[in-house]
Design a protein around this motif. Structure first.
Motif, PDB file in Angstrom:
ATOM      1  N   GLN A  66       0.873  -1.186   0.000  1.00 15.36           N
ATOM      2  CA  GLN A  66       0.000   0.000   0.000  1.00 15.36           C
ATOM      3  C   GLN A  66       0.904   1.228   0.000  1.00 15.36           C
ATOM      4  O   GLN A  66       1.574   1.510   0.987  1.00 15.36           O
ATOM      5  N   ILE A  67       0.935   1.917  -1.108  1.00 14.84           N
ATOM      6  CA  ILE A  67       1.792   3.094  -1.243  1.00 14.84           C
ATOM      7  C   ILE A  67       1.032   4.328  -0.754  1.00 14.84           C
ATOM      8  O   ILE A  67      -0.073   4.613  -1.214  1.00 14.84           O
ATOM      9  N   LEU A  68       1.632   5.040   0.171  1.00 14.18           N
ATOM     10  CA  LEU A  68       0.986   6.227   0.743  1.00 14.18           C
ATOM     11  C   LEU A  68       1.367   7.473  -0.055  1.00 14.18           C
ATOM     12  O   LEU A  68       2.397   7.500  -0.741  1.00 14.18           O
ATOM     13  N   GLU A  69       0.558   8.512   0.043  1.00 18.32           N
ATOM     14  CA  GLU A  69       0.820   9.739  -0.713  1.00 18.32           C
ATOM     15  C   GLU A  69       1.932  10.573  -0.078  1.00 18.32           C
ATOM     16  O   GLU A  69       2.711  11.208  -0.769  1.00 18.32           O
ATOM     17  N   GLU A  70       1.990  10.569   1.231  1.00 15.67           N
ATOM     18  CA  GLU A  70       2.957  11.426   1.928  1.00 15.67           C
ATOM     19  C   GLU A  70       4.267  10.675   2.207  1.00 15.67           C
ATOM     20  O   GLU A  70       4.337   9.445   2.137  1.00 15.67           O
ATOM     21  N   ARG A 118       8.167   8.182  -0.214  1.00 17.48           N
ATOM     22  CA  ARG A 118       6.773   7.944   0.196  1.00 17.48           C
ATOM     23  C   ARG A 118       6.696   6.783   1.185  1.00 17.48           C
ATOM     24  O   ARG A 118       7.501   5.844   1.152  1.00 17.48           O
ATOM     25  N   GLY A 119       5.733   6.857   2.081  1.00 17.68           N
ATOM     26  CA  GLY A 119       5.520   5.772   3.020  1.00 17.68           C
ATOM     27  C   GLY A 119       4.824   4.605   2.360  1.00 17.68           C
ATOM     28  O   GLY A 119       4.241   4.736   1.277  1.00 17.68           O
ATOM     29  N   ALA A 120       4.881   3.462   3.003  1.00 18.98           N
ATOM     30  CA  ALA A 120       4.222   2.282   2.445  1.00 18.98           C
ATOM     31  C   ALA A 120       3.985   1.258   3.551  1.00 18.98           C
ATOM     32  O   ALA A 120       4.687   1.226   4.563  1.00 18.98           O
ATOM     33  N   VAL A 121       2.978   0.433   3.321  1.00 18.83           N
ATOM     34  CA  VAL A 121       2.706  -0.706   4.202  1.00 18.83           C
ATOM     35  C   VAL A 121       2.844  -1.976   3.365  1.00 18.83           C
ATOM     36  O   VAL A 121       2.145  -2.141   2.356  1.00 18.83           O
TER      37      VAL A 121
END
Length: 348
Positions: A66-70, A118-121
């Motif tokens: 899951q790629i985050l926007e910030e 970018r952050g990611a899970v």
């Protein structure tokens, strides 16, 4: 895991899932892995353990990102078949999915090259992993409901003996980090159950298989000062001859060792020949009993403890318990009672 995560990120950013993904390992080896696309943004790679008898060989390691926007951290979550850590002393805190630091670092490095800051899970799954985990050391390590994602090099080394030793050291390290200094070494589950039946529960128990000398040295290095070793005499009689790896491909000498101690106890040439002709330890044990030579087991337990203490460089007190074919106590070294008391304490 790293390959699946990288493929997932590329698929989401470009709209196309790569057929093959390139992965750089920590030891400088480049891998090219076939990618199996699942639902959008979820990819799997099939585990190839080479010649190593890994229970996960042929399993799919399924990864979604899951790629985050910030901007932010890359965190990891365990999906189906990934275990959860429930005991302190491992390399990750209690409650975390059992995805070890090196695979995390590899995956983070690969993702940073694709998604930047970018952050990611990252969610990792192994279908059927909860069943496979029952055949691993995970239950002993307090890792529940699934497998661990391990690795220090990024590839499986085709050396099953080294893989086995690595697994044993994970458990030993856990006990050491928990602050323990006393431990019971058993050869396998049967010996462990027999000693629990005799003496009750133990705080630290480790099944060392054939690697007695190796594990004694590693335990001393980690600050263990009291080690109790218990198991079937058919294996441990080898230790009485100074053999610290009891696997048959390394050494035998069991019958010869029994003959030597029988001779020291006054057995006749005829009796020694009778023992020498035995094909198994059990057969030799029957002769020893018939000839009223049972005291030799005590002598061999003392000798085995002596060699183990030497292997520990006298930095640990090592006691020895021999079990017979019915899992009853056959003999124990003179220091076994003292070591047993320390090993059975709830806290060192």
């Amino acid at each position: 895991m790293t390959g699946g995560a990288a493929a997932s990120a590329i698929w989401q950013l470009t709209g196309q899932c790569p057929d093959v993904i390139k992965v750089e390992t920590p030891i400088g080896k480049t891998l090219y892995l076939d990618v199996i696309p699942k639902s959008f943004g979820t990819c799997s790679v099939v585990k190839d353990a080479g010649d190593d008898p890994d229970v996960t060989n042929g399993s799919e390691i399924v990864t979604s990102v899951q790629i985050l926007e910030e901007k932010g951290e890359i965190t990891f979550a365990g999906g189906e078949g990934i275990g959860i850590i429930t005991q302190e002393g491992l390399k990750l805190p209690v409650g975390e999915p059992a995805i070890n630091p090196v695979p995390r670092q590899m995956t983070e490095k690969a993702l940073r090259e694709i998604i930047g800051e970018r952050g990611a899970v990252v969610t990792v799954s192994v279908p059927g992993g909860d069943v496979l985990a029952r055949r691993t050391f995970n239950p002993r390590l307090g890792i529940v409901d699934g497998l661990s994602i391990l690795g220090t090099t990024g590839i499986v080394r085709p050396m099953s003996e080294e893989a086995m030793k690595d697994s044993l050291l994970v458990e030993l390290d856990m006990y050491a980090r928990q602050g323990h200094h006393s431990i019971l070494f058993v050869l396998g589950t049967t010996g462990e159950n027999a000693l629990r039946a005799q003496y009750g529960e133990f705080t630290c128990v480790l099944q060392v298989s054939n690697y007695i000398g190796f594990m004694i040295e590693e335990a001393v290095e980690r600050g263990f000062t009291d080690i109790l070793i218990g198991g079937f005499v058919g294996k441990l009689v080898k230790v009485a001859s100074g053999t610290m790896n009891t696997h048959s491909h390394v050494a035998d000498g069991r019958i010869e060792t029994i003959c030597t101690h029988a001779a020291l106890h006054g057995a006749s040439r005829e009796v020694i020949q009778k023992i020498y002709n035995c094909l198994t330890t059990k057969a030799a044990m029957k002769v020893v009993e018939e000839e009223n030579l049972l005291d030799i087991w005590q002598d061999m337990a003392e000798k085995a403890a002596y060699y183990c203490c030497k292997t520990a460089h006298e930095m640990a007190d090592v006691g020895m318990i021999f079990l017979d074919g019915d899992n009853e106590i056959l003999a124990k070294s003179s220091n076994a009672k003292r070591v047993l008391e320390k090993v059975r304490r709830k806290e060192d």
